[in-house]
Enzyme design. Structure first.
Site, PDB file in Angstrom:
ATOM      1  N   ASP A 230      40.968  54.103  39.797  1.00  0.00           N
ATOM      2  CA  ASP A 230      39.955  53.071  40.026  1.00  0.00           C
ATOM      3  C   ASP A 230      40.269  52.305  41.305  1.00  0.00           C
ATOM      4  O   ASP A 230      41.158  51.455  41.331  1.00  0.00           O
ATOM      5  CB  ASP A 230      39.899  52.118  38.829  1.00  0.00           C
ATOM      6  N   LYS A 237      39.340  46.887  45.146  1.00  0.00           N
ATOM      7  CA  LYS A 237      40.483  46.135  44.662  1.00  0.00           C
ATOM      8  C   LYS A 237      41.446  45.839  45.811  1.00  0.00           C
ATOM      9  O   LYS A 237      41.442  46.512  46.837  1.00  0.00           O
ATOM     10  CB  LYS A 237      41.243  46.954  43.601  1.00  0.00           C
ATOM     11  N   ASP A 248      44.188  53.805  34.443  1.00  0.00           N
ATOM     12  CA  ASP A 248      42.880  53.368  33.968  1.00  0.00           C
ATOM     13  C   ASP A 248      42.212  54.412  33.066  1.00  0.00           C
ATOM     14  O   ASP A 248      41.115  54.185  32.579  1.00  0.00           O
ATOM     15  CB  ASP A 248      41.970  53.003  35.151  1.00  0.00           C
ATOM     16  N   ASP A 307      33.555  47.232  40.235  1.00  0.00           N
ATOM     17  CA  ASP A 307      34.872  47.323  39.611  1.00  0.00           C
ATOM     18  C   ASP A 307      34.799  47.131  38.092  1.00  0.00           C
ATOM     19  O   ASP A 307      35.810  47.220  37.403  1.00  0.00           O
ATOM     20  CB  ASP A 307      35.823  46.296  40.231  1.00  0.00           C
ATOM     21  N   ARG A 311      32.860  50.037  31.511  1.00  0.00           N
ATOM     22  CA  ARG A 311      31.789  49.817  30.529  1.00  0.00           C
ATOM     23  C   ARG A 311      30.538  50.602  30.870  1.00  0.00           C
ATOM     24  O   ARG A 311      29.757  50.951  29.985  1.00  0.00           O
ATOM     25  CB  ARG A 311      31.508  48.315  30.410  1.00  0.00           C
TER      26      ARG A 311
END
Length: 458
Positions: A230, A237, A248, A307, A311
């Site tokens: 990620d 990030k 992740d 980011d 979900r």
């Protein structure tokens, strides 16, 4: 395997397991030279300590091992890498350690991720008599260590394809059916959210599926977040935030481990394992903040932040799982930093449709030292994830209640009457303890297994 199941244990060095109280009771019965030796080295049976007791010939006659609780899954974990190489067995004197805890704790204490760097030394071997309990301990340890291996493997060697290969190997071992939907085929088959998050990577996104069990048995669906790396996407990030993002896919690793245990122990259930597997990368075709992403369920997601991708991919997988009307859906995901702020790395956040189920799981976790902690699906906070352009947005209105907002987001993709558990896990140990080395970790799967066995039999 550093635990061996053998009927004959005579050639093994005995390990006498003690706590502070039992050591005091035993000490006066020991030969005076042994008492003097233990006093000289300061052995008091503190947890995770041990003493090598020499015999008259100078060789090790036995080992005294200090423990906190014989019920702990790490009761013997301090010993395998501390004792001299060789074969050991539990002595009849001292505290009794159940074969399951003995096998589990020894194997976890022997674990070392040695794909890239050799082990510093070989582990000592524990001999146990064959039996169902010892075999169960070994099975649980093997599943937990497999999850650790998956999480610890760098993203260069653990992308969506490699994660699929791990699930395929598991399926082959247990005679399960395996399939995957890869790349642009996701759009044709109705998984647009998985595709949107993963399309920027040179490594194609996919929906991994494993099915096992008899048609007459109750269906349970396990869903694991498989973000193999990620970057944060276009909402990039920081370097520090990206450093550990190989983990992740910890939810997927834990879901694979739990699926393996269900099949190994032959629980009377029909199992569906689903893993949306992606790399959240940066490229010209990356999904963007402000985009509206259609999902399998038809709900339109506004992207508030790229980011918050976990979900988004779980939305399609949960909707697909719900279509089968299972008795229970369980999803595991390294989903939010907010859960870690609230509970730290050792306590997975548990969200459940039913309060009594959540309480049962919390109690089970505390009993077997695999804790989860209940957090609420607080309905009034749903207002914070409403979108003026789409149906819902993948970020909350502010940093508050971030783990709850993420859980409420996922709830939109689970049918209203569908029983569902969501675990927001860390998937890693922040520091090393006996049996729990720094790095990838299985969290909550022993508790979930115990719950499934209580609910469905086993």
């Amino acid at each position: 395997m550093t635990v061996q199941l053998k009927s004959a244990l005579a050639r093994a060095t005995p390990i006498v397991v003690l706590d502070a109280a039992s050591f005091q009771a035993l000490k006066s019965k020991l030969p005076k030279p042994t008492q003097n030796w233990l006093a000289a080295i300061g052995f008091t049976a503190k947890p995770d300590s041990h003493a090598l007791v020499p015999g008259a010939d100078g060789k090790i006659e036995k080992v005294l091992a200090g423990v906190a609780s014989v019920a702990s899954p790490w009761v013997l974990s301090a010993l395998p890498m501390a004792l001299p190489e060789g074969a050991y067995a539990l002595a009849d004197e001292g505290l009794a350690v159940a074969p399951e805890q003995a096998a589990l704790s020894w194997e976890l204490g022997s674990y070392h991720f040695d794909v890239y760097k050799a082990r510093p030394r070989a582990s000592a071997t524990l001999l146990l008599k064959p039996g169902i309990e010892a075999e169960r301990g070994l099975a649980v340890a093997a599943a937990m260590c497999a999850a650790r291996d998956l999480i610890n493997t760098p993203a260069e060697h653990m992308g969506p394809a490699e994660l699929a290969a791990a699930a395929q190997v598991l399926a082959k071992q247990h005679g399960a059916k395996f399939k995957q939907i890869v790349g642009d085929e996701l759009l044709k088959k109705g998984f647009p959210a998985v595709h949107a998050v993963g399309r920027a990577s040179t490594r194609a996104p996919r929906l991994i599926e494993l099915n096992w069990g008899k048609a007459k048995d109750p269906l349970i669906s396990l869903v694991g977040k498989g973000v193999c790396f990620d970057t944060g996407g276009l909402d990039l990030k920081t370097a520090e935030g990206m450093r550990q993002m190989k983990k992740d896919m910890g939810g997927a690793a834990n879901a694979i481990a739990l699926a393996g245990l269900i099949m190994t122990l032959k629980l009377p259930v029909r199992l569906q394992l689903l893993i949306p597997a992606v790399e959240n990368a940066v490229a010209g075709n990356a999904y963007r903040p402000g985009d509206i992403i259609k999902t399998r369920k038809g709900i339109q997601i506004e992207i508030g932040n790229t980011d918050a991708e976990g979900r988004v991919i779980l939305s399609d997988a949960l909707a697909y799982a719900s279509e089968g009307k299972p008795e229970l859906i369980i999803d595991l995901a390294t989903l939010t930093g907010a859960a870690r702020v609230a509970l730290g790395p050792q306590l997975p956040a548990l969200f459940a449709k039913h309060m009594d189920t959540a309480r049962e799981l919390v109690d089970l976790g505390l009993k077997i030292d695999d804790p989860v902690w209940h957090m609420p699906l607080w309905a009034p906070y749903q207002q914070g994830i409403q979108s003026s352009l789409g149906d819902i947005v993948n970020t909350g209105p502010n940093p508050m209640a971030g783990a709850i907002n993420a859980a409420l987001f996922l709830e939109y993709f689970v049918e209203p009457l569908q029983d569902w558990l969501h675990l927001d896990i860390y998937g890693s140990n922040a520091r090393s303890l006996p049996g729990r080395p720094e790095g990838g970790e299985a969290q909550g799967i022993r508790t979930l297994l115990a719950y499934l066995e209580e609910r469905f039999g086993g």
